[in-house]
Design an enzyme around this catalytic site. Sequence first.
Site, PDB file in Angstrom:
ATOM      1  N   ASP A   1       0.888  -1.174   0.000  1.00  0.00           N
ATOM      2  CA  ASP A   1       0.000   0.000   0.000  1.00  0.00           C
ATOM      3  C   ASP A   1       0.917   1.213   0.000  1.00  0.00           C
ATOM      4  O   ASP A   1       1.292   1.733   1.044  1.00  0.00           O
ATOM      5  CB  ASP A   1      -0.897  -0.035   1.236  1.00  0.00           C
ATOM      6  CG  ASP A   1      -1.855   1.138   1.278  1.00  0.00           C
ATOM      7  OD1 ASP A   1      -2.024   1.808   0.243  1.00  0.00           O
ATOM      8  OD2 ASP A   1      -2.410   1.402   2.357  1.00  0.00           O
TER       9      ASP A   1
ATOM     10  N   CYS B   1      -4.336   5.003  -2.395  1.00  0.00           N
ATOM     11  CA  CYS B   1      -5.580   5.726  -2.103  1.00  0.00           C
ATOM     12  C   CYS B   1      -5.612   6.980  -2.967  1.00  0.00           C
ATOM     13  O   CYS B   1      -5.897   8.079  -2.501  1.00  0.00           O
ATOM     14  CB  CYS B   1      -5.699   6.059  -0.619  1.00  0.00           C
ATOM     15  SG  CYS B   1      -4.308   6.973   0.071  1.00  0.00           S
TER      16      CYS B   1
END
Length: 673
Positions: free
Chosen positions: A489, A601
């Site tokens: 991530d 994100c």
Amino acid sequence: AMESRTASASTPRLTARAPAWRSGDRRRGSSPVPRRALNPARRRGLVRVRSGSAEEGPGETRVEPRLPVGLEAPPRWDLVHARAVSAYAEILMHRRDAQKVLRKALRPEWPGFDETSGWAGDARGGGVNNAERAAIAEAVLGMEVNRLNLAWLVVDRARSAYEESLHAAGGIEAFGVDALEETLRGHADVSRAEKTKNAETETEAHVPLPRARYVAAASAMLDLHWMRERVVSNEFHRDRLAVLRGGAKIQGDAWPDAADAKLAVAHSVPKWFAARLIEERGVEGASALASALSRKAPLTVRRNALKCDSNETLMRALAAEDVPAKPFSGSKETLSRGAPDALSFDCGRPRLGIFGLETYRLGFFEVQDAGSQCIVSAVTQGIDETREIYGETSTLKPIKVLDACCGNGGKTLALASSLGARESQNPHRADAGYRIDCFDVDARRLRHLVAATRRAGCENVTRVVTKLDLRAVAAANVEANKYDAVLVDVPCSSAGALRRFPSLRWEMEEVKTRLDVWDDAEVDERGSEDVKDRRISDSGRFYDDSEDFSDGHDAIDGDVASASGRSDRTLTRSFPATQRRILRDAAALVRAGGVLVYATCSVLRSENEDVASWFEDAFAETFEPFAFPAGWPAADAENASSSSTTTTTHVVGLTPDAHGTDGFFIARWRRKR
């Protein structure tokens, strides 16, 4: 006794729709006392009372507390207005983060920023109750999210107002137009005022204005924001409200002509970001996404399967604490395959806060966006599918997973929950177990992980690894030591999380979302060699981050801010270049047949699809796309909306307008055997 006291006739009175505002113990009739003159006892809300009469002498002095404001009393709107204006003027003037300034504005005895004596925001020992705190937070964060839109409308309506109306409101200066022009010029380049250039660099210079200009601007923005949201009516600002209602604009408000500038002003995003969204999604898609990124995010939690056996059990436990919850439904579709354990709180944040809930202290749930839960499902479901493909479902080999950029460990806890539930349901795997290794270059963030794993009940299956550990795994070229799945991530612009961090949209820098040419050549030159040599390069994420960050201890994962308050946005030169390096290094840690998941994100193509395409070109010999089921993460392909894929693909994008989640991108590959 407090609410029976009324303000004097000269006190400005602001009224809410229901219930009506009452002044409370504001001591308006008393002469103002400079705050610096108050002694410590008075600062704490204590007053000194003398016993005995004048004839008897001074007597004994005792300290008594003033009556506090009632916890359930309605807001004192003059206090809310004063605090919100003071805080937001500071944000505009010094370009500070709204949430950090807000934390100060919510303190009971906050003195404001450079305020004079008699300031209406002084609680004067009475404290600030929950309703007032909520109103102040809504006002400050609401203005921050809608900064460009409010600034544009205030300036446009003030400049086009009837002369007599503008004069009655105090003139153009009463609206802080010059400060608002500065805001429009800085983020949307739509100001009518001339730009001030630095004579030496020929770049736009920030010329500070007197604080009074920013106070006027913040006050006008708050009046317009409250008027639109129908939160409170300001009876003593009638003349200003007459201007802000746009009485002279018979044909409606005028918007910029250019599509990117119009979208920026209408949905309050930087102009460069609006242009990128239009380029990648078209005007209609960009408008829908920008609008969703400006709305308040829901409060979504994830059930911890290690402590709570079903969603129904968790909902009953929450209901017992007066917190209604329901399965997360998303905007247009459910995410039952991607986020099966996601629940949303119907009434938002509980009155006593998340930490005050017994269910939270027992580890029954974690606060986590449904899109983030989908990232974890991409990993765990990928492990299951891979084991079925290669006939490994009955083997007793432990499952090993690496959370390579774990940050505070939110996805680590979700991995433990998901893997733990699968192990308990599979009789062949009950004794095999699993292990989750966590790594992040910011050791300070890992400190929170220890307590979190203990509360979640997974401290025995998680461990923190170092750069040296990961280098050893990559260099040894022993398949047994590598991981069944690696999740990266990566650090990113966090453009998909704008609705959770109001000031983030104004802090993003376009140059950092594009690939640096030199970095591109360096990564491409060394990409395939590192995998063939089974090593992690010295310039890689896991060894020495000096090329990407100011120092190797401050870099962080895809979350927005580090423990020290410094963020990826200030430490990274180029997000796409950093993302490619991390992905390149992580590839060396995946065993043959293992899963590699890349996530951000962000909603920008340069950080998502472009990085995935680069990886597939550079590592075509060793990795292959690992497709998600059709329609994933929705329930099935038939029930998936047009925003989800109805065919199998290995890349998925989640957006708040289509899925109700934050903006995420997920790509998945499998290492060839």
